[in-house]
Write an enzyme that holds these catalytic residues in place. Structure first.
Site, short mmCIF file in Angstrom:
data_model
loop_
_atom_site.label_atom_id
_atom_site.label_comp_id
_atom_site.label_asym_id
_atom_site.label_seq_id
_atom_site.Cartn_x
_atom_site.Cartn_y
_atom_site.Cartn_z
N LYS A 1 2.38 -3.76 6.76
CA LYS A 1 2.73 -3.76 5.33
C LYS A 1 4.25 -3.61 5.17
CE LYS A 1 -1.31 -4.19 3.32
NZ LYS A 1 -1.65 -5.51 2.73
N TYR B 1 -1.42 -0.95 11.10
CA TYR B 1 -1.74 -1.55 9.80
C TYR B 1 -0.61 -1.28 8.80
CZ TYR B 1 -3.37 -1.17 5.00
OH TYR B 1 -3.45 -1.23 3.65
N SER C 1 0.83 -1.20 0.00
CA SER C 1 0.00 0.00 0.00
C SER C 1 0.87 1.25 0.00
CB SER C 1 -0.86 -0.01 1.27
OG SER C 1 -1.43 1.26 1.48
#
Ligand code: UD1
Length: 346
Positions: A158, A154, A130
């Site tokens: 990643k 979050y 992302s």
């Protein structure tokens, strides 16, 4: 007929929003698909509809990737050539409240997957990363060599997974890994049969706007209009989910070109403000989207959009769909499926 069997791709999280759109694109391109998904944030109905939209073979197994034995059995039986790894938890706010679960699920699943793939000699993988790994970028458009930083658990999962994959590929040069850094995927398949179906109140702009348009919420709150941008609202690089799906297909086809593990942006290169999205969505819906300006949301970067030239160079891929297409397709999906994949409550 070709004498070679169609290549088989394992899609983890293939019942989800981006996974289901990628499934359609890959089936249309002639791949055989094996989907694994625990359905914790997705619906098997999406896969039924994928099968209606595209020809070819799609096999589904409901499992948690951390169940290494179950995953091993699927990979052993399926003759996998390459993997697209979408599966993971993805809600920023939830990750702040439950960091342990985010690290455990996202990283645990990836480790389990990699162990199984190593065991079966599968060394070709596309990872769903992302643009969140760029945090608040120092300059835009953002290139892949920009400084990496994240503002929430979050995003950190990643980054950890990107590092993990870089290390695995460095230890064994037979790996080919693409880390695809998505900007803001929106829209839906033009058929209106599959689309984004977030559980609970959507965190992201486009699904919220669409739910306001179908009357599930009275109004959109614009998170701040005092940013240093032309209209004061934040700027993002919205990309049509079908363009994104085609980016995965292009990445799979050019994995050998990457030379190990490589991060590649998938974006359009164009920034749109929140108010521009609201205007375009109103046009698609045919009436104004009620909205008011509220306070800023913590952690939002004023402006971020991609430099997408590396994907063009390596994969020959470029996004072609406009913000108007994104809004029209999102609306077709939402208006035909006001409650997503769930049956409306009678
Ligand atoms: C968010 C996540 C990012 C994640 C991405 C996945 C945050 C801070 N970032 O990105 O980590 O990778 O989703 O798609 O959550 N907005 C409103 N009102 C709303 C919702 C959003 O004004 O009700 C604004 C936001 O302030 C932002 C823009 O719309 O400026 C886009 O928001 P969103 O769709 O949540 O995406 P990102 O914040 O870019």
């Amino acid at each position: 007929m070709s004498t070679h069997p169609a290549p088989t791709v394992l899609l983890t999280g293939g019942a989800g929003y981006i996974g289901s759109h990628t499934a359609v694109t890959l089936l249309e391109a002639g791949y055989r698909l094996v989907v694994v998904d625990d359905l914790s944030n997705s619906s098997e109905v999406a896969l039924d509809r994928v099968r209606q939209l595209a020809p070819g073979e799609l096999v589904f197994h409901r499992l948690d990737l951390r169940d290494e034995q179950a995953l091993d059995a699927v990979v052993a039986a399926s003759g996998i050539d390459a993997v697209v790894h979408f599966a993971g938890l993805k809600a920023v706010g939830e990750s702040v409240a439950e960091p342990l679960r985010y690290y455990e699920v996202n990283i645990g699943a990836t480790i389990s997957l990699l162990r199984v793939l190593q065991r079966h000699g599968v060394r070709r993988l596309v990872f769903s990363s992302s643009a969140t790994v760029y945090g608040d970028p120092a300059s835009v458009p953002v290139r892949e060599d920009a400084r990496l930083s994240t503002t929430n658990p979050y995003g950190r999962t990643k980054l950890v997974i990107e590092d993990l994959l870089r290390d695995v590929a460095a230890a064994d040069p037979s790996w080919h890994v693409a880390l695809l850094r998505y900007f803001n995927p929106v829209g839906a398949h033009p058929s209106g049969r599959i689309g984004e179906d977030p559980r609970g109140i959507p965190n992201n702009l486009m699904p919220f706007v669409m739910q306001v348009a179908v009357g599930r919420h009275p109004e959109l709150v614009v998170f701040g209009d005092d940013y240093p941008t032309p209209d004061g609202t934040c700027i993002r690089d919205y990309i049509h989910v079908v363009d994104l799906a085609e980016g995965h297909r292009a990445a799979l086809e050019h994995l050998d070109r990457l030379g190990g593990c490589r991060a590649v942006n998938l974006g359009t290169g164009n920034g749109s403000s929140v108010l521009e999205v609201v205007t375009e969505a109103s046009r698609a819906v045919g009436r104004a989207i009620p909205h008011r300006v509220g306070p800023r949301r913590e952690g939002d970067a004023p402006a971020t959009y991609a430099d997408p030239s590396l994907a063009a160079e390596l994969f020959g891929w470029r996004a072609t769909r406009t913000l108007a297409d994104m809004c029209a397709d999102a609306w077709r999906w939402q208006s035909a499926n006001p409650h997503g994949y769930a049956e409306p409550i009678a």
